[in-house]
Motif scaffolding. Structure first.
Motif, mmCIF file in Angstrom:
data_model
loop_
_atom_site.group_PDB
_atom_site.id
_atom_site.type_symbol
_atom_site.label_atom_id
_atom_site.label_comp_id
_atom_site.label_asym_id
_atom_site.label_seq_id
_atom_site.Cartn_x
_atom_site.Cartn_y
_atom_site.Cartn_z
ATOM 1 N N LYS A 39 -12.497 -5.690 -28.887
ATOM 2 C CA LYS A 39 -13.759 -6.411 -29.068
ATOM 3 C C LYS A 39 -13.540 -7.788 -29.685
ATOM 4 N N ARG A 96 -15.768 -5.693 -18.723
ATOM 5 C CA ARG A 96 -16.299 -5.827 -20.094
ATOM 6 C C ARG A 96 -16.782 -7.257 -20.332
ATOM 7 N N LEU A 97 -16.005 -8.233 -19.904
ATOM 8 C CA LEU A 97 -16.381 -9.629 -20.093
ATOM 9 C C LEU A 97 -17.584 -10.001 -19.228
ATOM 10 N N ARG A 129 -20.088 -8.298 -18.720
ATOM 11 C CA ARG A 129 -21.306 -7.809 -19.380
ATOM 12 C C ARG A 129 -21.536 -8.447 -20.745
ATOM 13 N N ASP A 130 -20.640 -9.316 -21.156
ATOM 14 C CA ASP A 130 -20.773 -9.935 -22.473
ATOM 15 C C ASP A 130 -20.348 -11.399 -22.364
ATOM 16 N N ALA A 131 -21.284 -12.267 -22.029
ATOM 17 C CA ALA A 131 -20.974 -13.679 -21.789
ATOM 18 C C ALA A 131 -20.416 -14.353 -23.043
ATOM 19 N N LYS A 132 -20.911 -13.986 -24.217
ATOM 20 C CA LYS A 132 -20.429 -14.598 -25.455
ATOM 21 C C LYS A 132 -18.972 -14.248 -25.706
ATOM 22 N N LEU A 133 -18.642 -12.976 -25.547
ATOM 23 C CA LEU A 133 -17.252 -12.555 -25.732
ATOM 24 C C LEU A 133 -16.362 -13.229 -24.691
ATOM 25 N N ALA A 134 -16.840 -13.337 -23.463
ATOM 26 C CA ALA A 134 -16.055 -13.968 -22.405
ATOM 27 C C ALA A 134 -15.743 -15.415 -22.751
ATOM 28 N N SER A 135 -16.748 -16.157 -23.202
ATOM 29 C CA SER A 135 -16.550 -17.562 -23.526
ATOM 30 C C SER A 135 -15.524 -17.739 -24.641
ATOM 31 N N ARG A 136 -15.590 -16.901 -25.649
ATOM 32 C CA ARG A 136 -14.657 -17.001 -26.765
ATOM 33 C C ARG A 136 -13.252 -16.573 -26.354
ATOM 34 N N ARG A 195 -19.752 -10.318 -12.267
ATOM 35 C CA ARG A 195 -21.108 -10.514 -12.792
ATOM 36 C C ARG A 195 -22.102 -10.732 -11.645
#
Length: 324
Positions: A81, A132-133, A135-142, A163
């Motif tokens: 995560k 996983r990424l 479904r989680d744009a914030k985590l993907a960007s980081r 996506r």
């Protein structure tokens, strides 16, 4: 130990023998057991198959053999995560997967049988990270910011494509009733893609990307929710017009029909127009072109996609139906 000579030996020898026995037990526990690890392809797919390697043999007096591919990710390996740890895991997985594919093509035979276990497990873990990424744009960007440039570009293409396809999925409620079967060997499919390309001028990577998106290379055998059939998901009327009298369920015939239809719809001059005719969705068009671009950049990406597993999207979440 049941060896009477050990019982009657001096204390120092008994202690050494006990330590050796304990070490053998620990090693037997930690040695990993090898295990395989809009579009129909995102709304459905395959009953679990047996793992590719046989179960570990029963313990014996001889030393346990070294695993052929140590530290492979388990089928349910946790996806980190933390963006930095996730980026590290993805970078390592991508590199190891490329090496495993090279080994498969050099020493194996992609024209026969299934992919080897290292390719299956590393590809599954990479796919799970991308999902996983997606479904989680914030985590993907980081995470992107912490990846090497080439790995970040690959990840962005795949995450964006997934996506887009998730936005088209039709969740299944109730029992999952999906017909599935193993894919044809990777190089047999590649030869069929290239035959269709030679006949109609449609790039094989685009045909492969369509088949990946539609049925995960023919693994899904059920009709779509609107009645499209076969490995390339043709509607009956479209197949009648462009299938050239072939069998919609035959992979070779279906690929020729798809290439014929895409060519008639604008390919190779205008792939966007042709793909939009194939499926009236810009998200679908983008996903196909992103996957095709990855295969054009490196043919090893085709072999990685070939081993991607099928997920069914249900009203209670997603569920993987193929693979280990």
């Amino acid at each position: 130990m049941n060896d009477q000579s050990a019982v009657n030996s001096p204390p120092s020898r008994r202690r050494a023998s006990m330590l050796a026995s304990m070490l053998a037990t620990v090693l037997a526990v930690v040695v990993p057991l090898a295990g395989c690890g809009g579009s129909v392809g995102e709304a459905a797919s395959v009953a679990p198959r047996e793992r590719l390697s046989p179960p570990a043999p029963a313990a014996s007096a001889s030393p346990a053999p070294e695993p052929s591919a140590p530290d492979l990710p388990a089928p349910d390996e946790a996806v980190p995560k933390d963006p930095a740890r996730l980026a590290e895991a993805l970078t390592s997985t991508v590199g190891r997967l490329r090496d495993a594919i090279d080994d498969w093509r050099r020493t194996g035979d992609p024209a026969k049988g299934e992919a080897p276990e290292p390719v299956v497990l590393l590809s599954l873990y990479e796919q799970r990270i991308y999902r996983r990424l997606a479904r989680d744009a914030k985590l993907a960007s980081r995470a992107y910011a912490k990846l090497p440039k080439a790995v970040a570009a690959r990840a962005k293409d795949n995450v964006t494509a997934i996506r887009d396809l998730l936005s088209l999925a039709h969740p299944v409620s109730g029992p999952i009733k999906i017909k599935v079967r193993p894919a044809e060997p990777a190089d047999a499919l590649l030869a069929a893609f290239r035959r269709a390309e030679r006949r109609f001028g449609v790039e094989w990577e685009v045909l492969a990307a369509v088949m990946l998106v539609e049925t995960k290379f023919g693994r899904v055998r059920s009709p779509s929710h609107v009645g499209a059939r076969g490995p390339m998901q043709f509607m009956p009327g479209t197949w009648k017009a462009y299938g050239m009298g072939g069998d919609v369920d035959d992979i070779g015939d279906a690929l020729l029909g798809a290439a014929n239809y895409l060519h008639a719809s604008g390919a190779p001059g205008d792939y966007r127009r042709a793909l939009y005719a194939y499926n009236h969705s810009q998200a679908y068009v983008e996903a196909v072109l992103l996957h095709a671009r990855q295969m054009k950049q490196d043919i090893r990406n085709y072999y990685a996609y070939y081993t991607w597993q099928v997920y069914v999207i249900t009203t209670k979440g997603e569920r993987r139906l193929t693979g280990p």
